[in-house]
Design a protein around this motif. Sequence first.
Motif, PDB file in Angstrom:
ATOM      1  N   LYS A 189     -10.196  11.108  -2.880  1.00  0.00           N
ATOM      2  CA  LYS A 189     -10.595  10.559  -4.066  1.00  0.00           C
ATOM      3  C   LYS A 189     -12.101  10.053  -4.075  1.00  0.00           C
ATOM      4  N   SER A 190     -13.140  10.521  -2.958  1.00  0.00           N
ATOM      5  CA  SER A 190     -14.344  10.174  -3.357  1.00  0.00           C
ATOM      6  C   SER A 190     -15.324  11.367  -3.993  1.00  0.00           C
TER       7      SER A 190
ATOM      8  N   HIS B 101     -15.761   2.857   1.103  1.00  0.00           N
ATOM      9  CA  HIS B 101     -15.676   2.169  -0.205  1.00  0.00           C
ATOM     10  C   HIS B 101     -16.812   2.271  -0.915  1.00  0.00           C
TER      11      HIS B 101
ATOM     12  N   LYS C 126     -12.144   4.925  11.903  1.00  0.00           N
ATOM     13  CA  LYS C 126     -10.816   5.071  12.004  1.00  0.00           C
ATOM     14  C   LYS C 126     -10.320   6.193  11.852  1.00  0.00           C
TER      15      LYS C 126
ATOM     16  N   VAL D 298     -12.809   7.764   2.792  1.00  0.00           N
ATOM     17  CA  VAL D 298     -12.649   6.444   3.025  1.00  0.00           C
ATOM     18  C   VAL D 298     -13.573   5.460   2.738  1.00  0.00           C
TER      19      VAL D 298
ATOM     20  N   ILE E 282       3.755  10.926   0.579  1.00  0.00           N
ATOM     21  CA  ILE E 282       2.840  11.034  -0.262  1.00  0.00           C
ATOM     22  C   ILE E 282       1.579  11.828   0.038  1.00  0.00           C
TER      23      ILE E 282
ATOM     24  N   ASN F  63       0.278   9.524   2.936  1.00  0.00           N
ATOM     25  CA  ASN F  63       0.771   8.147   2.732  1.00  0.00           C
ATOM     26  C   ASN F  63      -0.507   7.374   2.501  1.00  0.00           C
ATOM     27  N   GLY F  64      -1.515   7.572   1.866  1.00  0.00           N
ATOM     28  CA  GLY F  64      -2.640   6.811   1.607  1.00  0.00           C
ATOM     29  C   GLY F  64      -3.731   6.884   2.574  1.00  0.00           C
ATOM     30  N   ASN F  65      -3.291   7.758   3.760  1.00  0.00           N
ATOM     31  CA  ASN F  65      -4.508   7.350   4.802  1.00  0.00           C
ATOM     32  C   ASN F  65      -5.221   9.166   4.835  1.00  0.00           C
ATOM     33  N   PRO F  66      -6.363   8.914   4.947  1.00  0.00           N
ATOM     34  CA  PRO F  66      -7.131  10.087   4.850  1.00  0.00           C
ATOM     35  C   PRO F  66      -6.989  10.802   6.379  1.00  0.00           C
TER      36      PRO F  66
ATOM     37  N   THR G 158     -17.315  -1.423   7.500  1.00  0.00           N
ATOM     38  CA  THR G 158     -15.942  -1.668   7.271  1.00  0.00           C
ATOM     39  C   THR G 158     -15.222  -0.771   8.556  1.00  0.00           C
ATOM     40  N   LYS G 159     -15.836  -0.105   9.167  1.00  0.00           N
ATOM     41  CA  LYS G 159     -15.342   0.736  10.210  1.00  0.00           C
ATOM     42  C   LYS G 159     -14.261   1.780   9.879  1.00  0.00           C
ATOM     43  N   CYS G 160     -14.153   1.784   8.469  1.00  0.00           N
ATOM     44  CA  CYS G 160     -12.947   2.689   8.121  1.00  0.00           C
ATOM     45  C   CYS G 160     -13.391   4.184   8.614  1.00  0.00           C
TER      46      CYS G 160
ATOM     47  N   GLU H 273      -1.988  13.387  -1.313  1.00  0.00           N
ATOM     48  CA  GLU H 273      -2.703  13.288  -2.353  1.00  0.00           C
ATOM     49  C   GLU H 273      -4.452  14.025  -1.927  1.00  0.00           C
TER      50      GLU H 273
ATOM     51  N   ARG I 287     -15.921   5.772  -2.563  1.00  0.00           N
ATOM     52  CA  ARG I 287     -14.776   5.748  -3.166  1.00  0.00           C
ATOM     53  C   ARG I 287     -14.421   4.886  -4.076  1.00  0.00           C
TER      54      ARG I 287
END
Lengths: 277, 248
Positions: B91-92, B155, B209, B153, B86, B65-68, B204-206, B88, B158
Motif C-alpha cells: 500500500k505504500s 506508517h 517485525k 509497513v 485476504i 491478511n493485512g500483514n506485509p 514503531t519497529k514495524c 492485497e 504508508r
Amino acid sequence: MSHADLRLPQVQKLGQTSRTDVWWLQPLVVLLGLSAFGVYATWAAFQARDYFYHTGGAHYLSPFYSPLLYGAPHEPRWIDATLPSWWPSWMPFSAAFLILAGPGAMRFTCYYYRGAYYKAFWADPISCSVGEPKFRGEKYRGEYRLPLILQNIHRYVFYPAAAFVIVLFYDAFRAMWFTRPDGNGTEFGVGVGTLVLLLNATLLGGYTFGCHCARHQIGGYLDRMAGRPIRTACYTCVSWLNKRHMGWAWVSLVWVGWSDAYVRLLCKGVFTDFRIF
Amino acid sequence: MAQATFRIWKGQGDSAGFKDFVTDATVGMVVLDAVHQIQAESDPTLACRWNCKAGKCGSCSAEINGNPRLMCMTRLDQLDLTVPVIIEPMKSFPHVRDLVTDVSWNFRVKKAIKPFKPRKPDAPDGTWRIQQQDVERVQEFRKCIECFLCQDVCHVLRDHHKHPEFAGPRHFVYTAALEMHPLDTENRLGQMKDAGGIGYCNITKCCTKVCPEHITITDNAIIPLKERVTDEYYDPITRFFKIFKTNQ
C-alpha cells in the motif's frame, strides 16, 4: 531524496486494516500498563510518608524517594532539613517530587517507550499496518520537528538515570545492614526487603545500561573497534542488554512499583518483613 | 484435499476490488503456489510479481491478511483456511494491477544516497586490511533482499505519504551499511537528516517485525543512525568533544 509524483492508495481511517489477528491487544496492554504505573507513581509521590521502614533494625528506603534529599531526622536524608527553604509554603512537599523527574525523563525519552506510547496513546500508528487518524495525514511531523525533536535529549537524561541506579545499589547495600537490637552499631543481614531492593537496582541497571543511547556512547559511534578490547567487551555487554531492552523496561517498571509498594505496606503494618538471616 | 478461499485484490485504478477464488490447498503449499494455481485454473490474467520462490529475490511482496509478507514464504498451514485468505498489493507504492505495485521509487531514492568511498589502500598493492569484528556489524545489513516490505509497513510512507521527504527503513539500512563500514570515509549524516528525513521515524519497529531476513532494522540501523545524527547536529557537548577526538 529523488522523487516523482506518486499516485498512492487513499490514507486509511483509524483502525482500518485487513489484519485478522488481535492487533489491538498489545497497544491496549501498553496503555493500561503505563497508565496504571503513572497513576500509582503519582499517588505514591504525593503520600510523602511510609517510604522508609526501620522497624526491627531494617533500613529499607522506597526507590521512589531515593536519594532522599530531605526528610525526617531518623531517615537517611542527604540534606539536614525536612524540606527546602525555597519551597513555597502553600505547596505540599514530598521528597519524591525532587527526584522522580530524573528516571521519569529517562523512560519518557527511551527509544523503546517512545515507540510503545506513540502507538498506545497517540495511535501513531495504533499498530503495524493499521490505519491511524486521518486528520494527521501529510501534516505528520514525527521527531523531525518540534516538539518531538526534543526527544534527542535522551542522552542527557541517561547520565542522571545511571547515577540513580548507583544510588539504588547503595540503598540495597544499606538494606543489608540491620541496626542491632541494643542500638549499638549494625550487623549484616538479609531480609525479603533486602532482596526486593537489590533486585530492583539490578533490574533498573539492566534497563538503564542497556539503553540505545548507552550502546551508542560506549562504542556504537565508532566504525572500528578492533584493537580496543575493553571497549569491545563493554559494547558487547551493552548490546546483549539492549537486545532485551523491552523486557528490561517492563520488568524494571513493574518491580520498581512493587518495591515502593512493599516498603509502604511494611510501614503500614500490613505485613512484616521476613528476615532470612 | 481441502479447499480454501482466497480474497484477492483484482483490477486496476478505481475499478479494482476484491474477488474471491476457490482452489485446493495441499500439504506444503505456500500462498504463491495458491496464486499460481488460481492463475492456472481460474484466472490467467491475475497479475503478480515473482521470481525465485525461495525468499531471496524479494519480488512477491504482498499483504496477506493485512500483514506485509513474502507470498513464497507464507505457508498455508500458518493461515486459518476456514475463512477467506485476504491477499492485497503493498500500500505504500503506486498500484499497477492486481497484486503488482510500482516500487521503482525505491531505486531512485537509493541512487541518490552517497556511494561507498573507501579510504586510501592500506597496502602498496591497492588492498585494504580490515578486522573481521569490524565487518561483522554491517554484514547483517547486507542480507537485505529489497522486498520493500519494511517500506510498505512504515506508517510514514504508508499513512503519511512522506515519500518526498523520507527515505524509509530500507534506505536507512543501506546507509547504515555504508556509514558503519570500517573503510568508508563518506559522511551521509546530513543527507539522512535532511533529504532522508530520519527524524520522521518514530520507532514503531514495524519494519523490524516484517523483515523476512530478520534484520534488526530499528535497533541496529535506524537508532544508531539517529544517534549519529544527534551527535552531529543536535548535541553541542558531543560536537565540542569531537574537536579532540582522533580519526575513527
